[in-house]
Design a protein around this motif. Structure first.
Motif, short mmCIF file in Angstrom:
data_model
loop_
_atom_site.label_atom_id
_atom_site.label_comp_id
_atom_site.label_asym_id
_atom_site.label_seq_id
_atom_site.Cartn_x
_atom_site.Cartn_y
_atom_site.Cartn_z
N TRP A 157 3.93 -0.97 -11.32
CA TRP A 157 5.30 -0.76 -11.62
C TRP A 157 6.06 -2.19 -12.03
O TRP A 157 5.52 -3.33 -11.79
N GLU A 158 7.40 -2.10 -12.30
CA GLU A 158 7.86 -3.34 -12.86
C GLU A 158 8.10 -4.42 -11.73
O GLU A 158 8.41 -3.88 -10.47
N GLN A 159 7.94 -5.65 -11.94
CA GLN A 159 8.00 -6.65 -11.02
C GLN A 159 8.97 -7.82 -11.39
O GLN A 159 8.85 -8.09 -12.52
N THR A 160 9.92 -7.95 -10.58
CA THR A 160 10.77 -9.15 -11.03
C THR A 160 10.91 -10.35 -9.92
O THR A 160 10.54 -9.89 -8.72
N CYS A 161 11.39 -11.54 -10.43
CA CYS A 161 11.36 -12.70 -9.65
C CYS A 161 11.83 -13.71 -10.43
O CYS A 161 11.42 -14.10 -11.50
N ASP A 162 12.97 -14.55 -9.79
CA ASP A 162 13.67 -15.43 -10.29
C ASP A 162 13.17 -16.91 -9.75
O ASP A 162 13.67 -18.06 -10.02
N LEU A 163 12.20 -16.68 -8.87
CA LEU A 163 11.82 -17.91 -8.17
C LEU A 163 12.55 -18.81 -7.33
O LEU A 163 12.48 -19.99 -7.17
N ALA B 126 0.64 -1.22 -0.03
CA ALA B 126 0.08 -0.06 -0.09
C ALA B 126 0.84 1.21 -0.04
O ALA B 126 0.61 2.37 -0.64
N VAL B 127 1.94 1.28 0.79
CA VAL B 127 2.75 2.37 0.65
C VAL B 127 3.49 2.70 -0.59
O VAL B 127 3.68 3.71 -1.07
N TYR B 128 3.84 1.65 -1.24
CA TYR B 128 4.64 1.73 -2.67
C TYR B 128 3.45 2.26 -3.66
O TYR B 128 3.92 2.83 -4.57
N ARG B 129 2.21 1.81 -3.55
CA ARG B 129 1.21 2.13 -4.23
C ARG B 129 1.03 3.51 -4.32
O ARG B 129 0.83 4.37 -5.52
N LYS B 130 1.02 4.19 -2.96
CA LYS B 130 1.02 5.57 -3.04
C LYS B 130 2.33 6.36 -3.40
O LYS B 130 1.97 7.37 -4.26
N ILE B 131 3.10 5.78 -3.57
CA ILE B 131 4.56 6.45 -3.96
C ILE B 131 4.43 6.36 -5.50
O ILE B 131 4.84 7.29 -6.19
N TYR B 132 3.93 5.28 -5.95
CA TYR B 132 4.08 5.12 -7.37
C TYR B 132 3.10 6.11 -8.08
O TYR B 132 3.37 6.84 -9.16
N LYS B 133 1.81 6.26 -7.42
CA LYS B 133 0.71 7.24 -7.81
C LYS B 133 1.40 8.65 -7.95
O LYS B 133 0.96 9.32 -8.87
N LYS B 134 2.08 8.91 -7.00
CA LYS B 134 2.51 10.23 -6.68
C LYS B 134 3.71 10.58 -7.68
O LYS B 134 3.84 11.59 -8.29
N GLU B 135 4.59 9.53 -7.86
CA GLU B 135 5.76 9.76 -8.72
C GLU B 135 5.90 9.20 -10.11
O GLU B 135 7.04 8.81 -10.73
N GLN B 136 4.85 8.55 -10.64
CA GLN B 136 4.93 7.77 -11.72
C GLN B 136 5.46 8.69 -12.99
O GLN B 136 5.86 8.04 -13.97
N LYS B 137 5.07 10.10 -12.97
CA LYS B 137 5.55 11.03 -14.11
C LYS B 137 6.78 11.56 -13.96
O LYS B 137 7.54 12.27 -14.54
N ASN B 138 7.38 11.25 -12.77
CA ASN B 138 8.83 11.71 -12.47
C ASN B 138 9.84 10.75 -13.15
O ASN B 138 10.18 9.70 -12.69
N LYS B 139 10.63 11.50 -13.99
CA LYS B 139 11.35 10.92 -15.05
C LYS B 139 12.80 10.31 -14.42
O LYS B 139 13.64 9.58 -14.84
N LYS B 140 12.91 11.07 -13.13
CA LYS B 140 14.09 10.86 -12.37
C LYS B 140 14.06 9.90 -11.25
O LYS B 140 15.01 9.55 -10.72
N PHE B 141 12.90 9.05 -11.29
CA PHE B 141 12.55 8.12 -10.13
C PHE B 141 11.80 7.10 -10.72
O PHE B 141 11.05 7.03 -11.46
N ALA B 142 12.06 5.67 -10.13
CA ALA B 142 11.52 4.61 -10.72
C ALA B 142 11.36 3.43 -9.58
O ALA B 142 12.18 3.59 -8.51
#
Length: 351
Positions: A286-292, A246-262
């Motif tokens: 946002w991008e999700q990764t996992c090598d299992l 939930a914390v990261y959803r909030k950050i993503y929503k706020k910063e998704q147009k910030n070209k200096k942050f991902a």
């Protein structure tokens, strides 16, 4: 002649009994208010790799234990609480206390038990000491008892088992420990862990990573060129890290147009279906990764990630700017980055 044979026979019997007792430790105790219950004893590390059951009747219990050498162990109570004690061959250990204060028992029978009992008695006399005072008391004991197993227990309780351990302080406290203590499995593993933490500490450059996303595409640091990258470590099976999404959803929503942050998610899942369902259920855009590979993921080991959830913030050059930042700390970092960018633009404009 019969008397001589009898004397020899008695000597042999007594010698055998004496030999047997020296290979074991005797434990007895009385904890008022415990009534009839079942306790368990298990080793603090692999030096006593077993579990013993103790039946309590009318507050009292006793057992014969078989340690190979001086070891640290735990008394585990039915309410889930536990208390440390120490035993060696030939020890006669006695425990006394109250069921209302299972965190402050009095244990005798050898030097480390008596040292810990004295330490606990001193703490009890302080009333409700602050965390700082407790750390000072524990640190003083450790510095004055270089070869005591109690020092390992206090080091773990007051310095290691914290949300953000100060590994520099912990390493300093271990420096004066004797070789005998440093050879103990716990300290050996702890020093290895500190070495790992130092390699992945703030200010260090992170290792290269290459991880597949949900579609099988390999994601690397170069996918986030010239960006500050916040990496969130989580897993579908970990409820706390799922809540932290939930914390990261909030950050993503706020910063998704910030070209200096991902943002980048790194999952410790070993089941692909569970991982992908969690991405969808938790709406992680946002991008999700996992090598299992779970905890065996090489990138996770390189960064000394030991618990979930966790995060690290990387600069565009790959420098570690922060670790395990709270939501508020992440926002502050992002504001600082924004201010730095403004100053840089202003400086270039004035050229």
């Amino acid at each position: 002649m019969k008397n001589i044979y009898l004397a020899y026979f008695l000597i042999i019997i007594l010698s055998a009994c004496g030999g047997k007792s020296s290979d074991t430790a005797s434990l007895s105790g009385e904890i008022k208010g415990l009534g009839n219950d079942t306790l368990y004893i298990y080793g603090a590390d692999e030096m006593y790799d077993r579990m013993d059951t103790l039946l309590v009747e009318n507050d009292k219990f006793s057992a014969t234990l078989s340690p190979d050498t001086l070891v640290a162990a735990w008394l585990l109570f039915s309410d889930g609480s536990r208390y440390p004690f120490f035993m060696d061959k030939g020890n006669t250990i006695h425990v006394k206390g109250s069921a209302a204060e299972l965190n402050s028992l009095e244990i005798s029978g050898n030097t480390p038990n008596e040292e810990l009992s004295a330490f606990q008695k001193e703490l009890k006399g302080l009333g409700k000491p602050s965390e700082k005072v407790l750390e000072e008391k524990a640190g003083k004991f450790i510095n004055e008892h270089h070869s005591s197993l109690v020092s390992i227990y206090l080091l773990d309780k007051y310095f290691v088992q914290k949300e953000k351990p100060d590994y520099t302080q912990i390493k300093k406290l271990t420096e004066h420990m004797t070789g005998e203590l440093k050879d103990r499995p716990y300290i050996d593993e702890l020093l290895d862990r500190i070495q790992e933490e130092e390699k992945a500490g703030i200010g260090k450059t992170t290792a290269y990573f290459r991880l597949p996303n949900a579609k099988g595409k390999q994601i690397t640091r170069s996918n986030f060129k010239d960006q500050y990258l916040l990496i969130h470590f989580w897993a579908s099976w970990d409820t706390v890290s799922r809540d932290s999404n939930a914390v990261y959803r909030k950050i993503y929503k706020k910063e998704q147009k910030n070209k200096k942050f991902a943002l980048l998610g790194v999952s410790l899942d070993i089941n692909k279906d569970n991982w992908q369902k969690a991405i969808e259920t938790d709406t992680l855009k946002w991008e999700q990764t996992c090598d299992l590979s779970g905890w065996n993921t090489e990138f996770v080991k390189q960064l000394a990630i030991k618990a979930l959830p966790a995060n690290i913030l990387l600069s565009p050059s790959g420098r570690i700017e922060g670790k395990n930042l709270s939501g508020a700390a992440i926002e502050k970092k992002l504001k600082d980055i924004e201010e730095q960018e403004k100053k840089e633009k202003e400086r270039k404009r004035k050229r």
